[in-house]
Design a protein around this motif. Structure first.
Motif, PDB file in Angstrom:
ATOM      1  N   GLN A  20       9.516  34.896 -34.919  1.00  0.00           N
ATOM      2  CA  GLN A  20      10.513  34.010 -35.378  1.00  0.00           C
ATOM      3  C   GLN A  20      11.456  34.253 -34.872  1.00  0.00           C
ATOM      4  O   GLN A  20      11.928  33.483 -34.454  1.00  0.00           O
ATOM      5  N   THR A  22      11.765  35.737 -31.911  1.00  0.00           N
ATOM      6  CA  THR A  22      11.756  35.636 -30.824  1.00  0.00           C
ATOM      7  C   THR A  22      11.916  34.521 -30.673  1.00  0.00           C
ATOM      8  O   THR A  22      12.058  33.581 -29.388  1.00  0.00           O
ATOM      9  N   LYS A  23      11.346  33.096 -31.199  1.00  0.00           N
ATOM     10  CA  LYS A  23      11.418  32.245 -31.250  1.00  0.00           C
ATOM     11  C   LYS A  23      12.727  31.118 -31.214  1.00  0.00           C
ATOM     12  O   LYS A  23      13.062  30.495 -29.957  1.00  0.00           O
ATOM     13  N   LEU A  26      14.285  32.414 -27.414  1.00  0.00           N
ATOM     14  CA  LEU A  26      13.901  31.397 -26.716  1.00  0.00           C
ATOM     15  C   LEU A  26      14.210  30.258 -26.859  1.00  0.00           C
ATOM     16  O   LEU A  26      14.497  29.613 -25.338  1.00  0.00           O
ATOM     17  N   SER A  27      14.631  29.569 -27.936  1.00  0.00           N
ATOM     18  CA  SER A  27      15.126  28.172 -28.116  1.00  0.00           C
ATOM     19  C   SER A  27      16.729  28.429 -27.478  1.00  0.00           C
ATOM     20  O   SER A  27      17.510  27.271 -26.965  1.00  0.00           O
ATOM     21  N   ILE A 109       5.783  28.236 -21.977  1.00  0.00           N
ATOM     22  CA  ILE A 109       7.085  28.848 -21.949  1.00  0.00           C
ATOM     23  C   ILE A 109       8.396  28.996 -21.407  1.00  0.00           C
ATOM     24  O   ILE A 109       9.272  28.166 -21.448  1.00  0.00           O
ATOM     25  N   TYR A 113      11.019  26.823 -22.383  1.00  0.00           N
ATOM     26  CA  TYR A 113      12.106  27.461 -22.928  1.00  0.00           C
ATOM     27  C   TYR A 113      12.779  28.647 -22.032  1.00  0.00           C
ATOM     28  O   TYR A 113      14.518  27.866 -21.648  1.00  0.00           O
ATOM     29  N   ARG A 136       0.829  23.042 -28.217  1.00  0.00           N
ATOM     30  CA  ARG A 136       1.517  23.350 -29.670  1.00  0.00           C
ATOM     31  C   ARG A 136       1.338  25.091 -29.363  1.00  0.00           C
ATOM     32  O   ARG A 136       2.136  25.918 -29.655  1.00  0.00           O
ATOM     33  N   LEU A 139       1.611  27.240 -26.994  1.00  0.00           N
ATOM     34  CA  LEU A 139       3.680  27.911 -26.736  1.00  0.00           C
ATOM     35  C   LEU A 139       3.875  29.031 -27.965  1.00  0.00           C
ATOM     36  O   LEU A 139       4.587  30.482 -27.934  1.00  0.00           O
ATOM     37  N   SER A 140       2.887  28.322 -29.164  1.00  0.00           N
ATOM     38  CA  SER A 140       3.173  29.650 -30.338  1.00  0.00           C
ATOM     39  C   SER A 140       2.459  30.993 -30.010  1.00  0.00           C
ATOM     40  O   SER A 140       3.185  32.068 -30.378  1.00  0.00           O
ATOM     41  N   THR A 143       4.940  32.359 -27.185  1.00  0.00           N
ATOM     42  CA  THR A 143       5.675  33.190 -28.419  1.00  0.00           C
ATOM     43  C   THR A 143       5.058  34.232 -28.824  1.00  0.00           C
ATOM     44  O   THR A 143       5.863  35.429 -29.071  1.00  0.00           O
ATOM     45  N   GLU A 144       4.099  34.548 -29.974  1.00  0.00           N
ATOM     46  CA  GLU A 144       3.222  35.909 -30.386  1.00  0.00           C
ATOM     47  C   GLU A 144       3.152  36.878 -29.315  1.00  0.00           C
ATOM     48  O   GLU A 144       3.575  38.134 -29.525  1.00  0.00           O
TER      49      GLU A 144
END
Length: 163
Positions: A20, A22-23, A26-27, A109, A113, A136, A139-140, A143-144
């Protein structure tokens, strides 16, 4: 991380909170880049404001100018600290991004981002071949992957990682 190294964990897995974080970072990536560029462009103007304020205070011996000088100095130091934090975050994010192995995850990504496109715009880059749900997932998963790399690099153990 000391416990992980002591356990011989060569490929640590990021926990949910680290993913979270990291996300979240990135945002904020494009905002951090914009603010860093603004600071680099106007840092000399801020320094000049500090110098001008100090010169005026010495000539006038006016308390208001002294306060302005102190405020300008505090402001530039705060902005420099924020700049250094953003530079650290963005460099680490770029390193983690560059190590994503899956090309579609990396592209997703990048578009979403790093370049800062909306989710809808990101979908357009994958118009042919990948569904919304697959993008989706890319992206998930991307991010992981980045969170795992950041964990391996000790990013989350840094004292200066604040959210």
């Amino acid at each position: 991380m000391a416990m992980a190294w002591g356990q011989g964990e060569l490929f640590p897995q990021a926990n949910l909170e680290e993913i979270q974080r990291t996300k979240f970072l990135l945002s904020k990536y494009t905002n951090m880049i914009s603010l860093m560029q603004d600071f680099e462009e106007f840092e000399n103007d801020l320094k000049q404001t500090t110098i001008d304020g100090e010169t005026a205070r010495r000539i006038d011996q006016d308390e208001l100018h002294a306060d302005k000088t102190a405020n300008a100095t505090i402001l530039i130091e705060k902005q420099r600290w924020v700049y250094q934090q953003y530079r650290f975050y963005t460099q680490q994010l770029r390193r983690a991004w560059s190590l994503i192995q899956d090309d579609d995850e990396k592209k997703a990504i990048d578009y979403r981002y790093i370049q800062g496109f909306s989710f809808k715009e990101t979908l357009l880059f994958f118009r042919h071949g990948l569904s919304d749900s697959t993008i989706r997932r890319k992206l998930s998963d991307g991010t992981e992957s980045m969170a795992n790399t950041l964990k391996l690099m000790g990013f989350f153990d840094q004292d200066n990682v604040e959210f």
